[in-house]
Scaffold this active site. Structure first.
Site, PDB file in Angstrom:
ATOM      1  N   CYS A  11      36.230  34.960  41.478  1.00 33.07           N
ATOM      2  CA  CYS A  11      37.662  35.013  41.782  1.00 33.07           C
ATOM      3  C   CYS A  11      37.955  35.265  43.260  1.00 33.07           C
ATOM      4  O   CYS A  11      39.116  35.297  43.665  1.00 33.07           O
ATOM      5  CB  CYS A  11      38.348  36.059  40.915  1.00 33.07           C
ATOM      6  SG  CYS A  11      38.224  35.691  39.145  1.00 33.07           S
ATOM      7  N   HIS A  41      44.882  41.734  45.252  1.00 32.41           N
ATOM      8  CA  HIS A  41      44.191  41.005  44.184  1.00 32.41           C
ATOM      9  C   HIS A  41      44.739  41.444  42.831  1.00 32.41           C
ATOM     10  O   HIS A  41      44.908  40.616  41.930  1.00 32.41           O
ATOM     11  CB  HIS A  41      42.692  41.259  44.257  1.00 32.41           C
ATOM     12  CG  HIS A  41      41.906  40.502  43.243  1.00 32.41           C
ATOM     13  ND1 HIS A  41      41.766  39.126  43.282  1.00 32.41           N
ATOM     14  CD2 HIS A  41      41.216  40.911  42.143  1.00 32.41           C
ATOM     15  CE1 HIS A  41      41.027  38.723  42.266  1.00 32.41           C
ATOM     16  NE2 HIS A  41      40.682  39.784  41.557  1.00 32.41           N
ATOM     17  N   GLU A  97      41.314  49.045  44.017  1.00 31.87           N
ATOM     18  CA  GLU A  97      41.892  48.355  45.175  1.00 31.87           C
ATOM     19  C   GLU A  97      42.912  49.224  45.891  1.00 31.87           C
ATOM     20  O   GLU A  97      42.956  49.245  47.128  1.00 31.87           O
ATOM     21  CB  GLU A  97      42.525  47.028  44.769  1.00 31.87           C
ATOM     22  CG  GLU A  97      42.995  46.216  45.965  1.00 31.87           C
ATOM     23  CD  GLU A  97      43.587  44.866  45.587  1.00 31.87           C
ATOM     24  OE1 GLU A  97      43.901  44.081  46.516  1.00 31.87           O
ATOM     25  OE2 GLU A  97      43.743  44.593  44.381  1.00 31.87           O
ATOM     26  N   LYS A 119      50.163  38.282  41.008  1.00 33.48           N
ATOM     27  CA  LYS A 119      49.593  37.819  39.728  1.00 33.48           C
ATOM     28  C   LYS A 119      50.448  38.259  38.552  1.00 33.48           C
ATOM     29  O   LYS A 119      50.310  37.722  37.453  1.00 33.48           O
ATOM     30  CB  LYS A 119      48.159  38.339  39.562  1.00 33.48           C
ATOM     31  CG  LYS A 119      47.140  37.652  40.451  1.00 33.48           C
ATOM     32  CD  LYS A 119      45.727  38.153  40.145  1.00 33.48           C
ATOM     33  CE  LYS A 119      44.691  37.505  41.045  1.00 33.48           C
ATOM     34  NZ  LYS A 119      44.806  37.976  42.457  1.00 33.48           N
ATOM     35  N   HIS A 122      46.472  34.934  36.673  1.00 32.68           N
ATOM     36  CA  HIS A 122      45.255  34.942  37.484  1.00 32.68           C
ATOM     37  C   HIS A 122      44.620  33.552  37.469  1.00 32.68           C
ATOM     38  O   HIS A 122      44.093  33.116  36.448  1.00 32.68           O
ATOM     39  CB  HIS A 122      44.284  35.987  36.939  1.00 32.68           C
ATOM     40  CG  HIS A 122      43.113  36.258  37.820  1.00 32.68           C
ATOM     41  ND1 HIS A 122      42.878  35.573  38.999  1.00 32.68           N
ATOM     42  CD2 HIS A 122      42.094  37.145  37.697  1.00 32.68           C
ATOM     43  CE1 HIS A 122      41.779  36.032  39.556  1.00 32.68           C
ATOM     44  NE2 HIS A 122      41.278  36.987  38.786  1.00 32.68           N
ATOM     45  N   PHE A 133      33.799  38.660  40.124  1.00 33.13           N
ATOM     46  CA  PHE A 133      32.638  39.113  39.365  1.00 33.13           C
ATOM     47  C   PHE A 133      31.380  38.914  40.212  1.00 33.13           C
ATOM     48  O   PHE A 133      31.230  37.894  40.887  1.00 33.13           O
ATOM     49  CB  PHE A 133      32.494  38.312  38.078  1.00 33.13           C
ATOM     50  CG  PHE A 133      33.447  38.711  36.972  1.00 33.13           C
ATOM     51  CD1 PHE A 133      34.351  39.739  37.131  1.00 33.13           C
ATOM     52  CD2 PHE A 133      33.423  38.052  35.752  1.00 33.13           C
ATOM     53  CE1 PHE A 133      35.228  40.102  36.112  1.00 33.13           C
ATOM     54  CE2 PHE A 133      34.284  38.407  34.722  1.00 33.13           C
ATOM     55  CZ  PHE A 133      35.183  39.427  34.900  1.00 33.13           C
TER      56      PHE A 133
END
Length: 414
Positions: free
Chosen positions: A164, A304, A315, A336, A341, A402
């Site tokens: 991502c 994010h 984050e 998002k 996403h 990931f």
């Protein structure tokens, strides 16, 4: 002397609009793109909704031959880049085609093609009747290849993959190639077409996605104490990166300048971010240092923030660690909550949002957050519910993937 790199074209194909204008308006208005899935019957899945493209007809954009030999992730890429190239207005006939490249990202590539072909074989009579387009359709590099073929771009051409964080990785790579003098123009961004039973089922079984099936539009709720996962989305975002002097010479419209970009690794867990956000903090610090910009001068941060408990918290801790409360003047939002996403395409779409926040002096909202998680650092200025008018000179955009990938890009008004 490194070249300066600017953005001269934008293209978007998203659940909130099939072009940049429509997409931006819905972002500003705080709309959600989530709804029950229509691509397949989701009734037996834990999660039954996603952010799909609305009123989309690929045949309007591509001919039958192009559709037959491409997976949707490539189709989305071609359509978004067509808009960005037109917006940029550069004329390849006046350039050396080897000066124009494509660095395009995707996390999953041709998942729909792969799934369909394997399913047909498994349910068939055992005879291998695979399409001759099977392999080229699912290859992750095929979007970058088809963009170059469609437009005659003969410069650097490849596909970086960092889950991502992929789109920001692609933008960073394009930025570096241009500033080192390896290209004049690079088409960059990302596309993803992940809403298939296998892809969706995999994320669903991980319990990574929200299960608010009774309220899809309110499901993506970053920072909310009751958040329960992300909402999957599909689409593409395209950016034209160009060497500054080249853009000025041809009289191009310049949206913003990329001043810095950086990546780090968490080296922590296969799917979870580091709980203290150490790697994310370092990526942001490196990007700012490269930009020559102090954290106090950052006006907007597009996070994010996917609406997962661990991810959002790590984050926000990472951002809080960038400086003192007095230094953290930036406004923050998690878009998002509206787009869902887009996985490997998320960074490209959020880069467009960041750039348009500079252009329009508007910071888009984080929608759906009703009760702020008390673990979120209190020194962060999160924009909730509605957009605000606010002068934006410098914007940052974070993406994480990931495998522990962290990627940050910094944009500045010109």
């Amino acid at each position: 002397m490194l070249n300066r790199v600017v953005i001269t074209g934008l293209g978007a194909l998203t659940p909130l609009g099939l072009n940049v204008k429509a997409f931006w308006q819905n972002i500003v208005d705080g709309k959600s793109g989530a709804a029950r899935i229509t691509k397949f019957d989701p009734s037996l899945f834990r999660t039954q909704f996603a952010c799909e493209l609305k009123d989309f007809n690929v045949a309007i954009h591509l001919d039958r031959a192009e559709i037959k030999r491409t997976d949707p992730f490539t189709q989305y890429a071609l359509i978004a880049t067509d808009e960005a190239i037109k917006d940029s207005g550069f004329d390849l006939s006046t350039m050396d085609p080897f000066d124009v490249g494509v660095i395009w990202g995707t996390g999953q590539g041709g998942m729909e093609t792969f799934e369909q072909q394997v399913t047909e074989y498994a349910l068939g009579d055992g005879h291998p009747r695979f399409s001759p387009f099977f392999v080229p359709k699912f290859l992750t590099n095929m979007a970058s290849g088809m963009i170059s073929i469609r437009n005659g771009f003969m410069g650097v051409n490849y596909t970086p993959i960092s889950a991502c964080a992929t789109s920001n990785t692609a933008i960073m790579e394009a930025f570096n190639h241009i500033r080192l003098g390896h290209a004049k123009i690079i088409v960059s961004g990302g596309s993803e077409a992940p809403i298939t039973p296998a892809s969706f089922g995999g994320f669903s079984s991980m319990k990574a996605m929200s299960a608010r099936n009774d309220d899809p539009q309110g499901a993506s709720r970053p920072f909310d104490v009751n958040r329960d996962g992300f909402v999957m989305a599909e689409g593409a975002g395209a950016l034209i990166l160009e060497e500054y002097e080249h853009a000025v010479k041809r009289g191009a419209k310049i949206y913003a300048e990329i001043t810095g970009a950086a990546m780090t690794a968490d080296a922590y867990h296969m799917t979870a971010t580091h709980p203290e956000g150490i790697g994310a903090t370092r990526a942001m610090q490196k990007a700012l240092k490269e930009s020559g910009i102090n954290v106090a001068d950052v006006d907007y941060m597009n996070m994010h923030a996917t609406s997962t408990h661990v991810g959002d918290l790590s984050e926000t801790k990472a951002i809080s660690a960038l400086g003192s409360s007095a230094e953290l003047n930036m406004k923050i939002s998690a878009t998002k909550s509206m787009t869902g996403h887009l996985l490997g395409a998320a960074g490209a779409v959020e880069a467009i949002i960041s750039i348009l926040s500079i252009q329009n002096s508007i910071i888009p909202p984080t929608i759906n957050t009703e009760t702020l998680d008390p673990e979120i650092p209190s020194d962060l200025k999160i924009v909730l519910k509605e957009s605000i008018n606010h002068k934006v000179k410098v914007a940052m955009s974070n993406t994480f993937g990931f495998g522990g990938h962290n990627a940050t890009v910094v944009f500045r008004g010109v």
